[in-house]
Design an enzyme around this catalytic site. Structure first.
Site, mmCIF file in Angstrom:
data_model
loop_
_atom_site.group_PDB
_atom_site.id
_atom_site.type_symbol
_atom_site.label_atom_id
_atom_site.label_comp_id
_atom_site.label_asym_id
_atom_site.label_seq_id
_atom_site.Cartn_x
_atom_site.Cartn_y
_atom_site.Cartn_z
ATOM 1 N N SER A 137 0.661 -1.529 0.038
ATOM 2 C CA SER A 137 -0.104 0.126 -0.193
ATOM 3 C C SER A 137 0.699 1.293 -0.196
ATOM 4 C CB SER A 137 -0.737 0.438 1.103
ATOM 5 O OG SER A 137 -0.252 -0.340 2.933
ATOM 6 N N GLY B 104 -1.748 -4.357 1.069
ATOM 7 C CA GLY B 104 -1.872 -4.941 2.029
ATOM 8 C C GLY B 104 -1.185 -6.860 1.522
ATOM 9 N N ASN C 63 3.400 -5.118 5.638
ATOM 10 C CA ASN C 63 3.045 -6.583 5.671
ATOM 11 C C ASN C 63 3.266 -7.724 6.730
ATOM 12 O OD1 ASN C 63 -0.020 -4.828 5.231
ATOM 13 N ND2 ASN C 63 1.065 -4.624 3.570
ATOM 14 N N ASP D 133 -4.709 6.130 10.072
ATOM 15 C CA ASP D 133 -4.277 4.919 10.806
ATOM 16 C C ASP D 133 -3.390 4.942 11.269
ATOM 17 O OD1 ASP D 133 -3.045 4.795 8.150
ATOM 18 O OD2 ASP D 133 -4.299 3.006 6.937
ATOM 19 N N HIS E 279 0.053 4.965 6.953
ATOM 20 C CA HIS E 279 0.076 4.604 5.289
ATOM 21 C C HIS E 279 0.377 7.037 5.970
ATOM 22 C CE1 HIS E 279 -2.585 1.330 4.913
ATOM 23 N NE2 HIS E 279 -1.307 1.223 4.348
#
Length: 210
Positions: free
Chosen positions: A36, A73, A102, A186, A189
């Site tokens: 991402s 992801g 991830n 979040d 990011h």
């Protein structure tokens, strides 16, 4: 915390037609295999560091094509499984691998991440491409020993596979005093304003390979 939207992007710059017209000659093409952080998650299309790389290379002579094969992801296992087909399809002259974050978020064994990264770098190198590995770090709350071992993993793999290395994609972003102002809600990011700084980290190691 993991996002799973599929944002594989294909970006091109002038020069593709002439490269293809060369027949068997390998095109000047940069393949970015990432997650991402490279797939423009949560930001406007065209504002991510890969798109900014495309813009920078538009002025290059000779021109390069940039192919963004990043998926939000994605893990190193996913990248490893996708890479062979991408190498066959695009025949890149350069491969940038930005994966591993991830794996850490999912608590996957470091040995698995290391093995997958090594396999990807070898496959890209064996295809004739020049290779850049982009490193990542995790917050201290993952535990001091784990954080150190995870960060060191990228340098270890790059050295073993004789690959170029960007030690930390988010240097100058995640480690700044006002870091909270550079990330989305979040806290994983980066905002669009951080992506030019991310590009500069990649560019330091990529430019000598071009």
């Amino acid at each position: 915390m993991l996002d799973c939207s599929l944002l594989g992007l294909a970006a091109t710059v002038p020069g593709l037609a002439s490269a293809q017209a060369g027949g068997g000659a390998r095109p000047r093409r940069v393949l970015v295999l990432g997650d991402s952080l490279s797939a423009e998650y949560g930001i406007a299309r065209g504002s991510g560091w890969v798109a900014l790389l495309q813009q920078r290379l538009q002025g290059a002579k000779p021109a390069y094509e940039v192919v963004n094969a990043s998926i939000s992801g994605d893990t190193t296992s996913g990248g490893r499984s996708r890479l062979p087909a991408l190498l066959t399809q695009h025949r890149p002259s350069h491969v940038v691998v930005e994966l591993g974050g991830n794996d850490a978020l999912r608590g996957l064994p470091l040995s698995m991440t290391r093995e997958n990264l090594q396999a990807m770098l070898r496959a890209a190198r064996d295809s004739g491409a020049k290779v850049l590995l982009v490193g990542m770090q995790v917050p201290p709350n993952y535990g001091g020993a784990y954080a150190r071992d995870f960060a060191a993993l990228f340098e270890t793999v790059a050295k073993a596979e004789k690959s170029a290395l960007t030690p930390f994609l988010l240097k100058g972003v995640a480690d700044r005093p006002d870091a909270q102002d550079w990330f989305q809600s979040d806290r994983i990011h980066p905002l669009a304003k951080a992506h030019p700084l991310m590009l500069e980290q990649v560019w330091l190691a990529l430019k000598p390979l071009l």
